[in-house]
Design an enzyme around this catalytic site. Structure first.
Site, PDB file in Angstrom:
ATOM      1  N   HIS A  17      -0.801   6.385   2.795  1.00 34.25           N
ATOM      2  CA  HIS A  17      -1.200   7.341   1.743  1.00 34.25           C
ATOM      3  C   HIS A  17      -1.796   8.630   2.333  1.00 34.25           C
ATOM      4  O   HIS A  17      -1.973   9.607   1.595  1.00 34.25           O
ATOM      5  CB  HIS A  17      -2.236   6.725   0.806  1.00 34.25           C
ATOM      6  CG  HIS A  17      -1.732   5.574  -0.003  1.00 34.25           C
ATOM      7  ND1 HIS A  17      -0.596   5.666  -0.783  1.00 34.25           N
ATOM      8  CD2 HIS A  17      -2.186   4.308  -0.143  1.00 34.25           C
ATOM      9  CE1 HIS A  17      -0.400   4.492  -1.377  1.00 34.25           C
ATOM     10  NE2 HIS A  17      -1.334   3.643  -1.001  1.00 34.25           N
ATOM     11  N   ASP A  69       5.291  -1.968   1.187  1.00 34.15           N
ATOM     12  CA  ASP A  69       3.981  -2.065   0.530  1.00 34.15           C
ATOM     13  C   ASP A  69       4.188  -1.890  -0.978  1.00 34.15           C
ATOM     14  O   ASP A  69       5.129  -1.218  -1.412  1.00 34.15           O
ATOM     15  CB  ASP A  69       3.087  -0.946   1.073  1.00 34.15           C
ATOM     16  CG  ASP A  69       1.629  -1.083   0.645  1.00 34.15           C
ATOM     17  OD1 ASP A  69       0.826  -1.586   1.447  1.00 34.15           O
ATOM     18  OD2 ASP A  69       1.305  -0.673  -0.493  1.00 34.15           O
ATOM     19  N   HIS A 116       2.526  -0.168  -2.951  1.00 34.34           N
ATOM     20  CA  HIS A 116       2.244   1.214  -3.339  1.00 34.34           C
ATOM     21  C   HIS A 116       3.213   2.165  -2.635  1.00 34.34           C
ATOM     22  O   HIS A 116       3.547   1.961  -1.465  1.00 34.34           O
ATOM     23  CB  HIS A 116       0.816   1.593  -2.950  1.00 34.34           C
ATOM     24  CG  HIS A 116      -0.232   0.679  -3.525  1.00 34.34           C
ATOM     25  ND1 HIS A 116      -0.782  -0.364  -2.810  1.00 34.34           N
ATOM     26  CD2 HIS A 116      -0.799   0.661  -4.746  1.00 34.34           C
ATOM     27  CE1 HIS A 116      -1.666  -0.994  -3.583  1.00 34.34           C
ATOM     28  NE2 HIS A 116      -1.695  -0.395  -4.758  1.00 34.34           N
ATOM     29  N   ASP A 122       0.909  -6.351  -0.050  1.00 33.86           N
ATOM     30  CA  ASP A 122       0.255  -6.408  -1.361  1.00 33.86           C
ATOM     31  C   ASP A 122       1.234  -6.493  -2.527  1.00 33.86           C
ATOM     32  O   ASP A 122       0.820  -6.498  -3.689  1.00 33.86           O
ATOM     33  CB  ASP A 122      -0.716  -5.225  -1.552  1.00 33.86           C
ATOM     34  CG  ASP A 122      -0.158  -3.910  -1.055  1.00 33.86           C
ATOM     35  OD1 ASP A 122       1.042  -3.843  -0.702  1.00 33.86           O
ATOM     36  OD2 ASP A 122      -0.921  -2.922  -1.005  1.00 33.86           O
TER      37      ASP A 122
HETATM   38 ZN   LIG Z   1      -0.656  -0.943  -0.796  1.00 33.77          ZN
END
Ligand SMILES: [Zn+2]
Length: 310
Positions: free
Chosen positions: A129, A166, A168, A247
């Site tokens: 991120h 991931d 995200h 995740d």
């Molecule tokens: Zn994540």
């Protein structure tokens, strides 16, 4: 004859970063992986390396100077200093972040020297991120992007693939390479969900596959088979880098996809097959998310087992 094995890169400094007792991105995540590698009988099959610190010059390939210098100059001796609502620096953060990005650089160098079959970096803080000029979403420096830039700039590769499973979207990595056709980006992620990006990318070398909340193995595997693998085959990467977040596992408390342990072995084997065909198996994987400690240990263990089995 020297047997070239899977390399595991980590450093004790990565456990020094602690953003409060209740923060899910905690040092115990690394313990969960280390314990699982031992109990699954994998630890002894790995070549262990200590991560070096990344250099300022290596960070500047993807991050802006004012941001790098701000982080390097922060001397937090007490408490937490927030860089973003989810991300804080404390006394141990800078050494951890420097080792996390340094591990990725070392991994690229090991692969290019033929000194590792493939690489897993068990490090934190995560990176995907982090954008060019600020920290975001538990991430300080974008470790996988630093690795990709190192492969391109220090080793002269022309085609590097970065894949990210991931839960995200790796918005920072996309920000850094959206306009660089030397990098193929393939991602799966829950959508709509944090960081609420990735659904409108239009470049041919950016392959984003949003998955609805509740999606599980079938949807994930279809996304890889229908979108990632054809793009990777056409791109013919000279190195394949993995943002390995765990995740999207069904036991993860932060998100709502439903992958199981076996999906991580499956996707790893699929990626290794691509890398075997195009770049002598050169795969570097670095830890991103994964917040249920037991599921993280198991899923990362399956990932590493697949890397070892090649
Ligand atoms: Zn994540």
């Amino acid at each position: 004859m020297t047997v070239v094995q899977t390399a595991l890169i980590r450093h004790a400094d990565c456990a020094l970063h602690q953003m409060g007792d209740a923060h899910p991105e905690c040092p115990q995540r690394l313990d969960a992986i280390a314990d699982r590698l031992i109990s699954a009988g994998l630890d002894g099959l790995l070549m262990h390396h200590e991560a070096p610190q990344v250099t300022r010059a290596q960070l500047l390939r993807v991050h802006r100077p004012h941001y790098v210098d701000q982080v390097l100059a922060m001397n937090v001796t007490q408490g937490l200093v927030h860089l973003d609502p989810d991300t804080a620096m404390m006394a141990g953060t800078l050494p951890a972040a420097l080792r996390a990005a340094g591990a990725a650089v070392m991994g690229v160098d090991l692969l290019m020297a033929g000194q590792a079959a493939n690489v897993f970096c068990a490090v934190r803080p995560p990176g995907h991120h982090a954008v060019p000029d600020h920290a975001m979403g538990f991430c300080i420096f974008n470790n996988i992007a630093v690795a990709a830039a190192h492969a391109l700039e220090a080793h002269g590769l022309q085609r590097v693939a970065v894949v990210d499973f991931d839960v995200h979207h790796g918005n920072g990595t996309e920000d850094m390479f959206r306009d660089d056709p030397r990098v193929l980006l393939c991602q799966t992620f829950q959508h709509p969900f944090y960081p609420y990006q990735g659904s409108d990318s239009s470049n041919a070398h950016v392959v984003n596959v949003p998955l609805a909340a509740g999606s599980g193995s079938a949807e994930f595997r279809a996304a890889i088979e229908q979108h990632w693998l054809p793009a990777l085959e056409a791109f013919r990467p000279e190195m394949l880098l993995i943002s390995a977040g765990f995740d999207a596992h069904r036991d993860d408390p932060l998100a709502y996809l439903k992958l199981v342990d076996a999906d991580y072995a499956w996707v790893t084997r699929a990626l290794l097959a691509v890398a075997d065909r195009h770049c002598g198996g050169r795969v570097l994987s670095t830890l991103e998310g994964g917040y249920d400690l037991d599921a993280l240990g198991r899923a990362a263990g399956e990932h590493v087992r697949a890397l070892i089995e090649g």
